[in-house]
Design a protein around this motif. Structure first.
Motif, PDB file in Angstrom:
ATOM      1  N   TYR A   1       0.854  -1.200   0.000  1.00 28.99           N
ATOM      2  CA  TYR A   1       0.000   0.000   0.000  1.00 28.99           C
ATOM      3  C   TYR A   1       0.886   1.246   0.000  1.00 28.99           C
ATOM      4  O   TYR A   1       2.051   1.186   0.424  1.00 28.99           O
ATOM      5  CB  TYR A   1      -0.883   0.013   1.256  1.00 28.99           C
ATOM      6  CG  TYR A   1      -1.991  -1.019   1.249  1.00 28.99           C
ATOM      7  CD1 TYR A   1      -3.224  -0.739   0.672  1.00 28.99           C
ATOM      8  CD2 TYR A   1      -1.803  -2.279   1.810  1.00 28.99           C
ATOM      9  CE1 TYR A   1      -4.246  -1.685   0.661  1.00 28.99           C
ATOM     10  CE2 TYR A   1      -2.813  -3.232   1.804  1.00 28.99           C
ATOM     11  CZ  TYR A   1      -4.037  -2.925   1.225  1.00 28.99           C
ATOM     12  OH  TYR A   1      -5.045  -3.863   1.207  1.00 28.99           O
TER      13      TYR A   1
ATOM     14  N   ASP B   1      -6.256  -5.529  -5.452  1.00 26.55           N
ATOM     15  CA  ASP B   1      -5.571  -4.284  -5.806  1.00 26.55           C
ATOM     16  C   ASP B   1      -5.419  -3.368  -4.579  1.00 26.55           C
ATOM     17  O   ASP B   1      -6.372  -3.196  -3.815  1.00 26.55           O
ATOM     18  CB  ASP B   1      -6.408  -3.590  -6.900  1.00 26.55           C
ATOM     19  CG  ASP B   1      -5.837  -2.258  -7.314  1.00 26.55           C
ATOM     20  OD1 ASP B   1      -4.600  -2.124  -7.331  1.00 26.55           O
ATOM     21  OD2 ASP B   1      -6.629  -1.343  -7.617  1.00 26.55           O
TER      22      ASP B   1
ATOM     23  N   SER C   1      -4.456  -0.064  -4.740  1.00 28.08           N
ATOM     24  CA  SER C   1      -4.417   1.364  -5.114  1.00 28.08           C
ATOM     25  C   SER C   1      -5.319   2.193  -4.204  1.00 28.08           C
ATOM     26  O   SER C   1      -6.395   1.744  -3.812  1.00 28.08           O
ATOM     27  CB  SER C   1      -4.926   1.575  -6.534  1.00 28.08           C
ATOM     28  OG  SER C   1      -4.282   0.718  -7.401  1.00 28.08           O
TER      29      SER C   1
END
Ligand code: AMP
Length: 371
Positions: free
Chosen positions: A194, A291, A293
């Protein structure tokens, strides 16, 4: 999959909340006698009488706190997969082992020495040059069991106030800010990291986390990712790992790590495509990682000691309130609020507005206030 969690506090609660949509079930094993998880099955077992019962009801085991007797994790590992492996627990429970691992992997740390008497503490302070921070080598958390020595003459007082047989003594780092990096490794070795988070503590307790940390440069982000990957791979780690660091003008310096989901990663629940909790469950259950993001910019505000005016906070359109169903008590983590925004200026305004309804919450000051 039936997931067993050692520990039954708010982190376990949030793991379960993320894991149920993926058709997992949860059994919690609590040795404190005071579970607060509030969901799933809970086995309270202060003297290892019901460990076999727990194991008969789960397929895989993970943990949500690291002050767990390593022998319990090792015993479990003999019959069921335990993620992260007990070695991670062992390293994180011992500051000396942790610092040695950082050193072996080329991860910078404050200069350090060990002390096992008031005299050796004084000698360490003299050798390192004051100020230094002395910390109990084991059993320390949230800044407890620590003292700052402004001069070697403080050694005797510090030794007695910490009251521990072995201390880690570190050179005091004049950091510009505290940051952390939450990373995750899957069973197949896939790693995801992250964005770095900026953390604001008061009296040793995390109060605010801002993510992505403002003003990050690619070299700093790459450095942090390198550190996280090195640790994950060396420990053959499966699950979420949190690494706390100091940012200095010379680069990042590692403070400590936690072998679990972490308070400084709570912003990921709404602030990232996949939360740290879901990714931990995905990793532990052998699924592909999600993911990592960010979605815009986020700030997590911890609710400490008293709930404040939660109704007013819930009326604000940009807040996400998470409550742990705990009774108010000074210093206790009762919940957190995630504030999302499209840019930092908007974020600062929103966080300040929200914090007004949380009595006792220190003013929001971060690298953003420094301009
Ligand atoms: P720890 O329990 O090691 O995370 O330490 C708690 C807090 O004490 C950290 O979040 C820092 O704010 C501060 N601290 C710990 N070690 C140092 C150090 N070597 N230099 C400066 N501050 C430190």
């Amino acid at each position: 999959m039936r997931i067993g969690v050692l520990g039954a506090g708010q982190l376990g609660r949030m793991l379960a909340l993320a894991g149920y949509p993926l058709a997992n079930t949860f059994v919690f094993y609590d040795i404190s006698g005071n579970p607060s998880v509030g969901l799933g099955d809970i086995i309270i077992d202060r003297d290892e009488q019901y460990l076999d019962d727990f194991l008969s009801r789960v397929d895989r085991v993970t943990y949500e706190f690291e002050h767990l007797p390593v022998h319990i994790a090792e015993k479990i590992a003999a019959s069921k997969p335990v993620h992260p492996a007990p070695r991670s627990l062992q390293v994180c429970q011992n500051r000396e082992a942790e610092k040695k691992l950082f050193g072996a992997l080329g991860i910078p740390t404050p200069e350090w020495r060990m002390a096992d008497s008031p005299e050796s503490l004084k000698a360490a302070a003299e050798a390192l040059g004051c100020p230094v921070v002395a910390k109990s080598n084991t059993e320390g958390y949230d800044g407890k069991g620590q003292a700052v020595l402004r001069s070697p003459e403080d050694a005797s007082d510090a030794w007695h106030s910490i009251n521990h047989s072995r201390l880690m003594v570190e050179k005091f780092v004049d950091f510009s800010r505290e940051v952390s990096i939450i990373s995750v490794r899957g069973e197949d070795g896939q790693v995801a990291v992250y964005p770095i988070t900026e953390n604001i503590h008061h009296d040793g307790i995390l109060r605010y986390s801002v993510a992505p940390a403002p003003g990050l440069t690619p070299p700093v982000s790459e450095q942090a990712e390198r550190f996280a990957s090195a640790l994950l791979n060396e420990l053959n780690y499966v699950g979420v790992l949190a690494l706390e660091l100091f940012e200095t003008p010379e680069g990042l310096v590692a403070n400590e790590m936690a072998p679990r989901v972490h308070n400084s990663g709570h912003w990921t629940i709404e602030g990232a495509s996949t939360s740290q909790f879901e990714n931990h469950i995905r990793a532990v259950s052998g699924q592909p990682l999600g993911d990592v993001s960010p979605r815009g910019v986020s700030c997590m505000i911890n609710i400490i000691g008293e709930h404040g005016d939660i109704r007013r906070i819930m009326e604000l359109p940009y807040t996400h309130v998470h409550l742990y169903d705990k009774l108010e008590r000074p210093g206790r983590k009762l919940g957190h609020i995630n504030v999302l925004a499209d840019n930092y200026a908007e974020l600062v305004w929103r966080v300040r507005n929200c914090a007004e309804f949380l009595p006792g919450t220190p003013e929001f000051k971060s690298s953003l206030s420094r301009g």
